[in-house]
Structures are given as structure tokens and as C-alpha cells.
Design a protein around this motif. Sequence first.
Motif, PDB file in Angstrom:
ATOM      1  N   GLU A  35       0.700  -1.287  -0.088  1.00  0.00           N
ATOM      2  CA  GLU A  35      -0.094  -0.109   0.064  1.00  0.00           C
ATOM      3  C   GLU A  35       0.789   1.442   0.126  1.00  0.00           C
ATOM      4  O   GLU A  35       0.304   2.387  -0.425  1.00  0.00           O
ATOM      5  CB  GLU A  35      -1.051   0.127   1.361  1.00  0.00           C
ATOM      6  N   THR A  36       2.036   1.213   0.389  1.00  0.00           N
ATOM      7  CA  THR A  36       3.166   2.472   0.728  1.00  0.00           C
ATOM      8  C   THR A  36       4.386   2.269   0.412  1.00  0.00           C
ATOM      9  O   THR A  36       4.676   0.833   0.055  1.00  0.00           O
ATOM     10  CB  THR A  36       2.757   2.952   1.776  1.00  0.00           C
ATOM     11  N   GLY A  39       5.809  -0.226   2.686  1.00  0.00           N
ATOM     12  CA  GLY A  39       5.394  -1.540   2.525  1.00  0.00           C
ATOM     13  C   GLY A  39       6.534  -1.968   1.234  1.00  0.00           C
ATOM     14  O   GLY A  39       6.849  -2.988   1.390  1.00  0.00           O
ATOM     15  N   ARG A  66       1.078   6.015  -5.402  1.00  0.00           N
ATOM     16  CA  ARG A  66       1.174   5.579  -3.852  1.00  0.00           C
ATOM     17  C   ARG A  66       3.070   5.544  -4.112  1.00  0.00           C
ATOM     18  O   ARG A  66       3.749   5.808  -3.079  1.00  0.00           O
ATOM     19  CB  ARG A  66       0.695   4.258  -3.417  1.00  0.00           C
ATOM     20  N   HIS A 212       0.027  -7.247   4.804  1.00  0.00           N
ATOM     21  CA  HIS A 212       0.682  -6.286   4.197  1.00  0.00           C
ATOM     22  C   HIS A 212       1.969  -6.047   4.552  1.00  0.00           C
ATOM     23  O   HIS A 212       1.952  -5.890   5.943  1.00  0.00           O
ATOM     24  CB  HIS A 212      -0.351  -5.161   4.507  1.00  0.00           C
ATOM     25  N   ASP A 214       3.486  -3.440   4.762  1.00  0.00           N
ATOM     26  CA  ASP A 214       3.128  -2.217   5.344  1.00  0.00           C
ATOM     27  C   ASP A 214       2.790  -2.424   7.042  1.00  0.00           C
ATOM     28  O   ASP A 214       3.215  -1.488   7.702  1.00  0.00           O
ATOM     29  CB  ASP A 214       1.956  -1.307   4.845  1.00  0.00           C
ATOM     30  N   TYR A 215       2.144  -3.231   7.368  1.00  0.00           N
ATOM     31  CA  TYR A 215       1.830  -3.500   8.841  1.00  0.00           C
ATOM     32  C   TYR A 215       2.692  -4.699   9.435  1.00  0.00           C
ATOM     33  O   TYR A 215       2.394  -4.998  10.524  1.00  0.00           O
ATOM     34  CB  TYR A 215       0.292  -4.203   8.781  1.00  0.00           C
ATOM     35  N   ASN A 217       5.995  -4.223  10.130  1.00  0.00           N
ATOM     36  CA  ASN A 217       7.230  -3.202  10.174  1.00  0.00           C
ATOM     37  C   ASN A 217       7.510  -3.060  11.697  1.00  0.00           C
ATOM     38  O   ASN A 217       8.313  -2.291  12.036  1.00  0.00           O
ATOM     39  CB  ASN A 217       6.977  -1.740   9.639  1.00  0.00           C
TER      40      ASN A 217
END
Length: 306
Positions: A35-36, A39, A66, A212, A214-215, A217
Motif C-alpha cells: 500500500e505504501t 511497504g 503511492r 501487508h 506495510d503492517y 514493520n
Amino acid sequence: QELLNRLGDGATEVPFVWFWPRGAAWAGLLTHDVETQAGLDLLPAVLDWNDARQIPASVQLIPEERYRITPALIDSLRARGVDVNLHGLDHRGNLFRDRQSFRRQAQRIEEYLRKYEIDGFRSPCMYRNLEWLSELTLSFDMSAPNVAHLEPQRGGCCTIFPFFVGSLLELPLTMIQDYALFHFLGDFSTRIWEQQLDLITSRHGLVSIICHPDYLNTPRAREVYEQLLDLLAARARQDHGWLATGAQVNRWWRTRQQIRVVADPFATHTGGWLLEGEGADQAALAFVRREENRLVYRLAHPPLNP
């Protein structure tokens, strides 16, 4: 229902093409929506954690706004066996706002599908209109959860198996997302994932997961994720599960649709039934019978290494 009807006519068992190749007990699909930029930066490490357990992955990338996608990035992911798919257009969550908006965005999505030779898709935030999605030149989609209690768009598809919407194959999400688990429920454990895994594998379904980068981390999130990987790898070895990418599941399910069960009086070792058609050598003949109000399955032969 067709099987139940045939069993109701007095047949004790009905032959069919087993759900997964080479008699695998269930299929597992590990996916990563990026998503980012953060990520994307962590993605190589996440893939390393997967590779350490020999678990393949499907990665969904956002082509606009993004972060920057390049042919070199796509090639590098595919070189390590990753299945690369699109994750919408810009992750604004407005793809299905109205027909005009969908058609406008669909034109750009088609350009990226052609440019990067991509066949698979997942809509941002799991927003979905499968009838509209089937208009895209996609081979498979992964935007429909089987249940949607914690999703922005309610109403799941109520199945743990792939299904067709026209020529589009839908691979449903069947496990809770990492974001919902960590941030909605505040549960940094594999407890719910284990419960869902038990339910799905006991019914020989598709174990489909979104995690993800992103999550993942933080040390806490990474620890839980690696526990999930260990759980998947161990269960696949124990149960003869098939860990695959979205593209592989898509190819198999389409192949399975073309295989036929035919009667052969000389096939006494399989009760007078054989499989025919392209890909039959990768398929397994199975039988189903009804015991009271449930279906019971058996394979004609022991499963082979998937």
C-alpha cells in the motif's frame, strides 16, 4: 447440489475430479497487498521470510500515486517466483463509485495490465462489483471475502472454493486480514488464523491470506507473521497441502474444469472410472458419499507430492 441429487437416487458414491492437483488435501494462497513506499521497501525482507519456509507469494502492486512501479521491479519479483498482480489504480477506494468512474479507471487499468503482462487483480479495501470486474481482461480476481464482518463492504461470497463470474475466476479471501487482526481486534497472535485454518482445511478449501508488508514493520507484528508462516509450512507438510500462487491456482482450476470423469469397465482398480482430458495426469479421481447430512470424500489413490 447435483452430487446430493445423484446420491439421493440410490448411488452409494459419486466419482468426481478432486479439488486440488495430485490429491492435495487443500490449497494455500499467501498474498501481499503493498500500500505504501514503506511497504514496498520492506517487501524483499517479507519475501525472504516466506522463502525460508518455501512458501510462494502473490504480490499486488498499485500503479499510480503511492509509489513508482518499473519494469525492473516487476522482473525482479518474477525472477524470484513471485506472482505479480494489480491492486487497483491508486488505492482511493472509488473504483466502483459509479459506472462512469469505473469505465474511466478501467481504461488505465487495462493499460497497466498490458504493459506489465498481468492477469490477476485485487481491488483496494476489498471493494467489489464482480460483474463489473468481469469486464476487464483479467484471468482471475481476489477481491471477494467469504465473510465480510470486518471489511468496509459487507456481504461475503459464502464459499471457500474458487468460482467463475463469466470467464473471470474469483479466488475468495478466506482468512482474516492482518490489519483487522492487529488493529481492529488488537490480537497479536495466530489464534484466529489457526481456528480458520482448521475449519478450511477440514473441508479441503482454499486457505487465502492477505498480509501487508506495510503492517509487518514492528518486531511484534513480524513475530506473529513468522509464526503464521511456520504454521502454514508445518500444516502443508502434515496434511499434504498445496501452497501456491494466485496464478497457479487460477491455471489449475481452469484445467480442472476441462477434465472429465468417464466410465471404463477395465479400470477395476478405481471402481470402473477414469479421468480424461488435458491435465488429467495432474488430477486425482475421488468419490463422495453422503452420511446423514454431510458429505464424506475419499481419493481413489493416495495423494502424490504436489
